[in-house]
Design a protein around this motif. Structure first.
Motif, mmCIF file in Angstrom:
data_model
loop_
_atom_site.group_PDB
_atom_site.id
_atom_site.type_symbol
_atom_site.label_atom_id
_atom_site.label_comp_id
_atom_site.label_asym_id
_atom_site.label_seq_id
_atom_site.Cartn_x
_atom_site.Cartn_y
_atom_site.Cartn_z
ATOM 1 N N HIS A 1 10.223 16.879 46.016
ATOM 2 C CA HIS A 1 9.248 16.275 46.913
ATOM 3 C C HIS A 1 9.883 15.146 47.716
ATOM 4 C CE1 HIS A 1 6.598 18.621 44.550
ATOM 5 N NE2 HIS A 1 6.648 17.831 43.492
ATOM 6 N N GLY A 2 9.393 14.966 48.933
ATOM 7 C CA GLY A 2 9.788 13.805 49.727
ATOM 8 C C GLY A 2 9.228 12.540 49.105
ATOM 9 N N ILE A 3 9.711 11.395 49.588
ATOM 10 C CA ILE A 3 9.306 10.123 48.983
ATOM 11 C C ILE A 3 9.248 9.053 50.078
ATOM 12 C CG2 ILE A 3 11.699 9.476 48.392
ATOM 13 C CD1 ILE A 3 10.564 8.327 45.734
ATOM 14 N N ASP A 4 8.323 8.120 49.913
ATOM 15 C CA ASP A 4 8.262 6.956 50.804
ATOM 16 C C ASP A 4 8.541 5.760 49.906
ATOM 17 O OD1 ASP A 4 7.515 4.725 52.273
ATOM 18 O OD2 ASP A 4 5.909 5.792 53.311
ATOM 19 N N VAL A 5 9.696 5.129 50.077
ATOM 20 C CA VAL A 5 10.116 4.158 49.063
ATOM 21 C C VAL A 5 10.938 3.019 49.681
ATOM 22 C CG1 VAL A 5 12.224 5.474 48.455
ATOM 23 C CG2 VAL A 5 11.187 4.008 46.745
ATOM 24 N N ASP A 6 10.717 1.823 49.143
ATOM 25 C CA ASP A 6 11.516 0.663 49.531
ATOM 26 C C ASP A 6 12.709 0.587 48.567
ATOM 27 O OD1 ASP A 6 12.657 -1.877 49.872
ATOM 28 O OD2 ASP A 6 10.741 -2.717 50.539
ATOM 29 N N LEU A 7 13.904 0.760 49.103
ATOM 30 C CA LEU A 7 15.109 0.781 48.257
ATOM 31 C C LEU A 7 15.874 -0.544 48.316
ATOM 32 C CD1 LEU A 7 16.375 4.425 49.027
ATOM 33 C CD2 LEU A 7 15.092 3.624 47.032
ATOM 34 N N ALA B 1 20.280 12.520 50.316
ATOM 35 C CA ALA B 1 20.750 13.904 50.181
ATOM 36 C C ALA B 1 19.674 14.778 49.545
ATOM 37 C CB ALA B 1 22.034 13.938 49.338
ATOM 38 N N VAL B 2 19.041 14.274 48.489
ATOM 39 C CA VAL B 2 17.971 15.043 47.844
ATOM 40 C C VAL B 2 16.804 15.200 48.812
ATOM 41 C CG1 VAL B 2 16.300 15.053 45.944
ATOM 42 C CG2 VAL B 2 18.656 14.313 45.518
ATOM 43 N N ALA B 3 16.485 14.131 49.546
ATOM 44 C CA ALA B 3 15.340 14.160 50.479
ATOM 45 C C ALA B 3 15.554 15.204 51.569
ATOM 46 C CB ALA B 3 15.135 12.780 51.087
ATOM 47 N N ALA B 4 16.813 15.419 51.945
ATOM 48 C CA ALA B 4 17.100 16.412 52.995
ATOM 49 C C ALA B 4 16.798 17.831 52.511
ATOM 50 C CB ALA B 4 18.558 16.303 53.434
ATOM 51 N N LEU B 5 16.669 18.019 51.187
ATOM 52 C CA LEU B 5 16.417 19.340 50.607
ATOM 53 C C LEU B 5 14.975 19.464 50.099
ATOM 54 C CD1 LEU B 5 19.735 19.462 48.509
ATOM 55 C CD2 LEU B 5 19.329 20.619 50.710
ATOM 56 N N LEU C 1 15.745 5.028 56.882
ATOM 57 C CA LEU C 1 15.871 6.394 57.406
ATOM 58 C C LEU C 1 14.550 7.134 57.303
ATOM 59 C CD1 LEU C 1 19.157 7.509 55.510
ATOM 60 C CD2 LEU C 1 19.016 6.773 57.910
ATOM 61 N N HIS C 2 14.282 7.985 58.329
ATOM 62 C CA HIS C 2 13.239 9.016 58.215
ATOM 63 C C HIS C 2 13.968 10.329 58.030
ATOM 64 C CE1 HIS C 2 9.606 6.927 59.072
ATOM 65 N NE2 HIS C 2 9.962 6.546 60.285
ATOM 66 N N ILE C 3 13.570 11.095 57.057
ATOM 67 C CA ILE C 3 14.260 12.361 56.782
ATOM 68 C C ILE C 3 13.220 13.480 56.777
ATOM 69 C CG2 ILE C 3 15.715 13.621 55.116
ATOM 70 C CD1 ILE C 3 16.590 10.775 54.106
ATOM 71 N N ARG C 4 13.338 14.396 57.728
ATOM 72 C CA ARG C 4 12.435 15.564 57.772
ATOM 73 C C ARG C 4 13.264 16.784 57.374
ATOM 74 N NH1 ARG C 4 11.201 11.869 61.512
ATOM 75 N NH2 ARG C 4 13.220 12.425 62.385
ATOM 76 N N PRO C 5 12.987 17.369 56.209
ATOM 77 C CA PRO C 5 13.816 18.491 55.732
ATOM 78 C C PRO C 5 13.759 19.674 56.688
ATOM 79 C CG PRO C 5 12.395 17.675 53.989
ATOM 80 C CD PRO C 5 11.926 17.019 55.246
ATOM 81 N N ARG C 6 14.886 20.277 56.898
ATOM 82 C CA ARG C 6 14.999 21.511 57.687
ATOM 83 C C ARG C 6 16.023 22.391 56.994
ATOM 84 N NH1 ARG C 6 15.637 19.993 64.001
ATOM 85 N NH2 ARG C 6 16.896 21.865 63.841
ATOM 86 N N PRO C 7 16.020 23.682 57.276
ATOM 87 C CA PRO C 7 17.060 24.529 56.670
ATOM 88 C C PRO C 7 18.432 24.029 57.122
ATOM 89 C CG PRO C 7 15.353 25.856 57.726
ATOM 90 C CD PRO C 7 15.082 24.445 58.118
#
Ligand code: S3P
Ligand code: PEP
Length: 443
Positions: free
Chosen positions: A319-325, A337-341, A383-389
């Protein structure tokens, strides 16, 4: 090919199925380098058991040796039994001497923690390092040391290279710094402060302060060798830390596994719907990597912390996540990297300071994931990460160990990813490719 040599482009292995492995993760960089500094400043010998042997920690050991500290490497068994048998470093503190030269490489811990130590030496200590080390902020340490009584020659940019003209002792006292670009400024001043004539009072006056767990790690480790430290958490003022002058004990310390370096292996369980066991995961720790238990659970995994260690299982969904790191910035590349998948978009916030890490990590992650077909955009602080193939391609690492491991995570799920300069993982995890192959049953 020579032993341990890596190809210029390392074909990241894809996972043929769910991983199921136990991974013994080597010791923590942050704990090892703090332990070395504290042992070098102690008034009696000490032991580090299961230390991390990597570029950053070997540079720290070499620098302390250059200033006269004895560091003997042995294979021993722990008297307490806690560490078991294995590699151990015996640290024999002496008076700190100059002239000496310190190579910091690109180690934030070496370039920030050692100038205060050098101020206690009895001669000039020259600091130099990789080209990137000239670009990483050091002004908080340089300016503070001058206020506390040190003489430093630099080129006026607030960065390396520089020479600390150690005078054998340092006044210490109160100092205000802006540590918004690196928590390591605060840690650096606190670690040596028991040896300053007046100790230190560090007041952070910047808008934000990253990596608070790493400051807690500094405080915990100082207290464990007998230092008296007052902190905001112990009832003091917000953003103020005080260290009282005093002698430090030599300790027998077993170094915890590096939980941030456990990240790519846990990520492999998430990405493949498999299971990873990390033995000796501490029940209580200040390491920021411990927050992976929460973050990767939110991203789809299941954690069980047992007496043996951490058992982490992927559910098959990511799952995607919205998080303060902001507290755990060094985890960002692996999370990206995980978010991209993942099956939904992610927003990673609070990590503007990553632009000044080993490389500009926000720019590097955006470029490299997008070149594999991804859709990542940089924000002011993340970063905003929208997963794509994604598709195969060359993943550049910019001499950043965590870029290399991030690329390897993506490579588990995407055919044809080649990591440029995977050998850069030697900064904190020289055994990365062997451990990765072992996890995949490819040794
Ligand atoms: O003190 C430490 O051991 C560290 C502090 C953090 O630095 P920043 O506060 O500069 O991010 C972290 O990112 C780095 O990997 C290690
Ligand atoms: C930021 C990092 O390292 P350094 O100690 O060089 O700052 C890191 O390891 O992610």
């Amino acid at each position: 090919m020579a032993l341990n040599a890596q190809p210029a482009l390392w074909p990241a292995p894809t996972a043929s199925g769910a991983v199921d492995a136990t991974v013994h993760v080597p010791g923590s960089k942050s704990v090892t380098n703090r332990a070395l500094v504290l042992a070098a400043l102690a008034s009696e010998p000490g032991w580090l058991r299961r230390p991390l042997r990597s570029r950053d920690t070997l540079l720290m050991a070499a620098a302390l040796r250059a200033m006269g500290v004895g560091i003997e490497e042995t294979v021993s068994s722990s008297s307490s039994g806690a560490g078991g048998s294995g590699e151990a470093w015996r640290v024999l503190p002496t008076g700190l001497h100059g002239p000496a030269t310190v190579d910091v490489g690109n180690a934030g811990t070496v370039m920030r923690f050692l100038p205060p130590v050098a101020a206690l030496a009895d001669g000039p200590i020259r600091f130099d390092g990789d080209p990137r080390s000239y670009e990483r902020p050091l002004n908080g340490v340089i300016d503070a040391l001058r206020v506390l009584g040190a003489r430093i020659d630099d080129d006026g940019r607030g960065a390396l290279p520089l020479t600390v003209h150690g005078g054998g002792a340092l006044d210490g006292g109160p100092v205000a710094i802006d540590a918004s670009s690196s928590s390591q400024f605060v840690s650096a001043l606190l670690l040596s402060a028991p040896r300053f004539n007046q100790g230190v009072e560090v007041r952070h006056i910047g808008a934000t302060l990253p990596s608070l767990p790493h400051i807690r790690m500094t405080v915990d480790m100082l207290r464990s060798v007998g230092a008296q430290v007052d902190t905001p958490e112990s009832g003091g003022e917000p953003n103020v830390w005080r260290v009282t002058p005093g002698a430090l004990l030599g300790r027998d310390l077993t170094i915890e596994p590096d939980l941030s370096n456990a990240q790519p292996f846990l990520a492999a369980a998430l990405v493949t719907g498999g299971k990873i066991v990390v033995p000796d995961w501490p029940a209580r720790t200040t390491q920021p990597g411990d927050q992976l238990r929460e973050i990767f659970t939110e991203m789809g995994g299941i954690c069980e912390l047992t007496e043996y260690g951490l058992v982490f299982t992927g559910s098959g969904a990511i799952h995607g996540i919205d998080v303060d790191l902001g507290e755990v910035g060094e985890l960002t590349p692996g999370i990206a990297a995980v978010a991209a998948l993942a099956d939904s978009p992610s927003t990673l916030r609070g990590v503007a300071h990553l632009r000044l890490h080993e490389t500009d990590r926000l720019a590097a992650l955006t470029k490299e994931i997008n070149e594999l077909g991804g859709d990542v955009t940089e924000t002011a602080d993340g970063l905003h990460i929208r997963p794509r193939p994604l598709h195969g391609g060359d993943f550049h690492t910019y001499d950043d160990h965590r870029m290399a491991t991030a690329g390897a995570i993506i490579g588990l799920a995407v055919e044809g990813v080649r990591i440029e300069n995977v050998a850069t993982t030697a900064k904190t995890l020289p055994d990365f490719t062997e451990l990765w192959a072992g996890m995949l049953g490819k040794n």
